[in-house]
Design a protein around this motif. Structure first.
Motif, mmCIF file in Angstrom:
data_model
loop_
_atom_site.group_PDB
_atom_site.id
_atom_site.type_symbol
_atom_site.label_atom_id
_atom_site.label_comp_id
_atom_site.label_asym_id
_atom_site.label_seq_id
_atom_site.Cartn_x
_atom_site.Cartn_y
_atom_site.Cartn_z
ATOM 1 N N SER A 220 0.827 -1.213 0.019
ATOM 2 C CA SER A 220 0.100 0.024 -0.043
ATOM 3 C C SER A 220 0.720 1.291 0.003
ATOM 4 C CB SER A 220 -0.988 -0.147 1.067
ATOM 5 O OG SER A 220 -0.212 0.019 2.471
ATOM 6 N N SER A 221 2.048 1.187 0.745
ATOM 7 C CA SER A 221 3.007 2.360 0.850
ATOM 8 C C SER A 221 3.428 2.511 -0.608
ATOM 9 C CB SER A 221 3.909 2.160 1.560
ATOM 10 O OG SER A 221 3.276 2.048 3.101
ATOM 11 N N ALA A 222 3.870 1.640 -1.240
ATOM 12 C CA ALA A 222 4.456 1.825 -2.683
ATOM 13 C C ALA A 222 3.487 2.526 -3.746
ATOM 14 C CB ALA A 222 4.886 0.438 -3.214
ATOM 15 N N LYS A 223 2.111 1.972 -3.451
ATOM 16 C CA LYS A 223 1.209 2.827 -4.458
ATOM 17 C C LYS A 223 0.816 4.373 -4.177
ATOM 18 C CE LYS A 223 -1.380 -1.702 -5.144
ATOM 19 N NZ LYS A 223 -2.762 -2.485 -5.021
ATOM 20 N N GLU A 224 0.740 4.543 -2.432
ATOM 21 C CA GLU A 224 0.478 5.530 -2.226
ATOM 22 C C GLU A 224 1.404 6.654 -2.328
ATOM 23 O OE1 GLU A 224 -2.458 3.656 1.372
ATOM 24 O OE2 GLU A 224 -0.427 4.438 1.816
ATOM 25 N N VAL A 225 2.712 6.233 -2.191
ATOM 26 C CA VAL A 225 4.070 7.075 -2.405
ATOM 27 C C VAL A 225 4.158 7.623 -3.741
ATOM 28 C CG1 VAL A 225 6.387 7.522 -2.472
ATOM 29 C CG2 VAL A 225 5.141 6.452 -0.363
ATOM 30 N N ALA A 226 3.892 6.579 -4.696
ATOM 31 C CA ALA A 226 3.817 6.781 -6.157
ATOM 32 C C ALA A 226 2.787 7.998 -6.492
ATOM 33 C CB ALA A 226 3.818 5.764 -7.041
ATOM 34 N N SER A 227 1.437 7.714 -6.153
ATOM 35 C CA SER A 227 0.497 8.515 -6.347
ATOM 36 C C SER A 227 0.774 9.905 -5.921
ATOM 37 C CB SER A 227 -0.839 8.084 -5.561
ATOM 38 O OG SER A 227 -1.886 9.145 -5.958
ATOM 39 N N LEU A 228 1.357 10.095 -4.748
ATOM 40 C CA LEU A 228 1.835 11.423 -3.981
ATOM 41 C C LEU A 228 2.772 12.030 -4.953
ATOM 42 C CD1 LEU A 228 1.606 13.562 -1.966
ATOM 43 C CD2 LEU A 228 3.380 12.369 -0.329
ATOM 44 N N VAL A 229 3.932 11.211 -5.320
ATOM 45 C CA VAL A 229 4.857 11.746 -6.081
ATOM 46 C C VAL A 229 4.469 12.355 -7.349
ATOM 47 C CG1 VAL A 229 7.002 11.200 -7.625
ATOM 48 C CG2 VAL A 229 6.837 10.421 -5.080
ATOM 49 N N GLY A 230 3.448 11.612 -8.159
ATOM 50 C CA GLY A 230 2.893 12.121 -9.308
ATOM 51 C C GLY A 230 2.109 13.621 -9.029
ATOM 52 N N TYR A 231 1.451 13.654 -7.899
ATOM 53 C CA TYR A 231 0.790 14.804 -7.376
ATOM 54 C C TYR A 231 1.642 15.939 -7.328
ATOM 55 C CZ TYR A 231 -2.132 17.735 -4.022
ATOM 56 O OH TYR A 231 -2.829 18.975 -3.660
ATOM 57 N N LEU A 232 2.775 15.596 -6.552
ATOM 58 C CA LEU A 232 3.730 17.114 -6.396
ATOM 59 C C LEU A 232 4.462 17.375 -7.326
ATOM 60 C CD1 LEU A 232 4.751 15.536 -2.859
ATOM 61 C CD2 LEU A 232 3.439 17.327 -2.976
#
Length: 283
Positions: A220-232
């Motif tokens: 879950s962290s791998a998915k969430e961090v990737a999503s946040l990186v894209g957002y930023l």
């Protein structure tokens, strides 16, 4: 269009950063089952420090590159038994893999990332830099050595975030002449990558470089961090990325530098999740 994410996976390592967790009490010097006399003495010393306030520790990041960081005294010592028993690197990595969510210690991944940043200032010089999951802020201090335009600290734990900010502010005060007139901005934000409601709207698409370590500890962290990186990193309006150009005419590519232990199993999930965000991840 794509932005490049450099997911740098570094082997972590024969001992914990600075020889121990937090203010002391590490595994260096353990060569057989049980603890050496030196390790026992260090543990006794750490027990005597319990209840005291934070201490300042000097961390060497490279030739003529050191920073002073505020750490809680032996924050993790009561939970360290399985680490104290390790007898080789493999067992150490297995023991290390069981820890997660502790931002009040200096982990090996953080030390590796900080040394990289301190010795490759082109990654962060005159850039907007985010230390994601900053913990005690070692990577933030390393970033300050490279003179960013703006440094943002984010963590879910308000206590360690405050401690990290204190270390950064103390560094700027102690080295005032080096930063006078630079216009450097230092900011902090409590952020939970699993909850998009905590993601600062004003940061969306505004970050040039993201630094993070020890964050891919489960699927879950791998998915969430990737999503946040894209957002930023990616523009909020969905338009193509326009990279800035430095004073030498070189394009300053947006990127994230992520360091994680070699025995973590979720890098492929992170790479795939980055691709879905329109990002390119390289391991």
């Amino acid at each position: 269009l794509f932005s490049t994410i450099l997911a740098i996976i570094i082997s972590c390592c024969d001992s914990f950063a600075g020889g121990g967790f937090g203010g002391g009490g590490g595994t260096k010097g353990i060569t057989r089952k049980g603890k050496t006399k030196a390790a026992k003495n260090k543990k006794n010393k750490s027990n005597n420090n319990k209840g005291q306030g934070p201490i300042t520790k000097s961390i060497q990041l490279g030739p003529d590159k050191s920073v002073s960081i505020t750490v809680p005294p032996d924050a993790i010592s009561p939970n360290q038994r399985n680490v104290d028993r390790v007898v080789n690197k493999g067992e150490l990595l297995d023991a290390y893999a069981s820890y997660r969510g502790r931002g009040d210690v200096i982990w090996p991944s953080s030390l590796h990332l900080s040394r990289l940043v301190a010795n490759c200032p082109s990654f962060i010089e005159q850039r907007v830099v985010l230390d994601l999951g900053c913990g005690l802020g070692l990577a933030s201090l390393a970033t300050l050595l490279g003179k960013p335009k703006r440094l943002l600290l984010a963590d879910i734990d308000e206590d360690v975030l405050s401690t990290a900010m204190t270390s950064c502010q103390n560094h700027l005060i102690a080295n005032y002449n080096d930063y006078e007139g630079s216009g450097l901005k230092l900011e902090e934000e409590r952020l939970d990558w699993s909850n998009s409601m905590t993601w600062p709207v004003e940061w969306q698409g505004e970050i040039d470089t993201i630094l993070s370590s020890d964050v891919l500890y489960d699927e879950s962290s791998a998915k969430e961090v990737a999503s946040l990186v894209g957002y930023l990193l990616l523009p909020a309006d969905g338009s193509p990325i326009v990279n800035e150009v430095d004073e030498d005419g070189e394009e300053m590519q947006k990127r994230a530098l992520i360091v994680d232990p070699e025995n973590r199993l979720h890098r492929d999930m992170f790479v795939a999740s980055c691709a879905r965000e329109g990002l390119v991840a390289e391991c």
